[in-house]
Design an enzyme around this catalytic site. Structure first.
Site, PDB file in Angstrom:
ATOM      1  N   SER A  64     -53.029  36.502  32.293  1.00  0.00           N
ATOM      2  CA  SER A  64     -53.096  36.366  33.906  1.00  0.00           C
ATOM      3  C   SER A  64     -54.068  36.756  34.603  1.00  0.00           C
ATOM      4  CB  SER A  64     -51.711  36.757  34.412  1.00  0.00           C
ATOM      5  OG  SER A  64     -51.617  38.275  34.420  1.00  0.00           O
ATOM      6  N   ASP A  82     -53.225  26.305  13.547  1.00  0.00           N
ATOM      7  CA  ASP A  82     -52.250  26.160  12.715  1.00  0.00           C
ATOM      8  C   ASP A  82     -52.369  26.752  11.481  1.00  0.00           C
ATOM      9  OD1 ASP A  82     -53.684  24.786  10.888  1.00  0.00           O
ATOM     10  OD2 ASP A  82     -52.814  22.857  11.745  1.00  0.00           O
ATOM     11  N   TYR A  85     -55.509  27.200   9.111  1.00  0.00           N
ATOM     12  CA  TYR A  85     -56.960  27.804   9.594  1.00  0.00           C
ATOM     13  C   TYR A  85     -56.774  29.149   9.098  1.00  0.00           C
ATOM     14  CZ  TYR A  85     -61.105  28.742  12.724  1.00  0.00           C
ATOM     15  OH  TYR A  85     -62.258  29.184  13.125  1.00  0.00           O
TER      16      TYR A  85
END
Length: 144
Positions: A64, A82, A85
Site C-alpha cells: 500500500s 504459477d 515457473y
C-alpha cells in the site's frame, strides 16, 4: 501447513517471513539497487525463486505504501506466478514503471505476495435472464 522450497539469489536480502498478527500477505524486497527516471520501466529483481505446490499460484501486488515511498507502479497491476515457473533461474521480478525520479535500495519492501489455489474448472451455461437482484449496473453502488 504447506512446505515450499525457496531459493535465494542474494544473501543481502532478508529472508521471507510472516509479519505476526498483521496479514497473511508476505513482503518481497528489492535485491538490487535501482535508480529510475520518471517514465522508465525496469524489471526489479526480488532475489527469490520458489517451487509452489501443484495447483497453486502466487499473486504479486504492490504494498500500500509502494507508490508513496518510491513513486513506482506495477506495470501488470497483478503478477501471477504459477507452479510451472519453478526452475533454478526463475527469479521473481517486479515490473516497475517510475512515475517520478526514484531510487530503490536493496532490501526495500516494494511488493507483497500471497498464494492461492487455482480456479476450479468452470462450465459456462448460457441463459436469457439471471435470477439475482439487479444492483443498478457497473459503478452504481452508493449513488442512490
Amino acid at each position: 501447513m504447506q512446505t515450499i522450497k525457496i531459493k535465494y539469489f542474494s544473501d543481502d536480502i532478508e529472508r521471507l517471513r510472516y509479519i505476526d498478527g498483521k496479514s497473511d500477505w508476505i513482503d518481497l524486497r528489492a535485491s538490487e539497487e535501482v535508480e529510475l527516471k520518471a517514465g522508465q520501466f525496469k524489471l526489479i529483481k526480488l532475489g527469490i525463486a520458489m517451487q509452489l505446490p501443484e495447483g497453486y499460484e502466487a499473486h504479486i501486488v504492490p504494498r500500500s505504501s509502494t507508490y508513496k515511498n518510491f513513486g513506482i507502479i506495477q506495470a501488470n497491476h497483478c503478477g501471477i506466478i504459477d507452479e510451472s515457473y519453478c526452475g533454478d533461474n526463475d527469479q521473481w521480478m517486479f515490473p516497475a514503471i517510475a512515475m517520478r525520479d526514484t531510487v530503490i535500495h536493496v532490501n526495500d519492501r516494494i511488493c507483497q505476495f500471497r498464494i492461492f489455489e487455482h480456479q476450479p474448472t468452470i462450465n459456462f451455461e448460457e441463459c436469457e435472464h439471471l435470477t439475482g437482484a439487479d444492483r443498478g449496473g457497473f459503478g452504481s453502488t452508493g449513488t442512490h
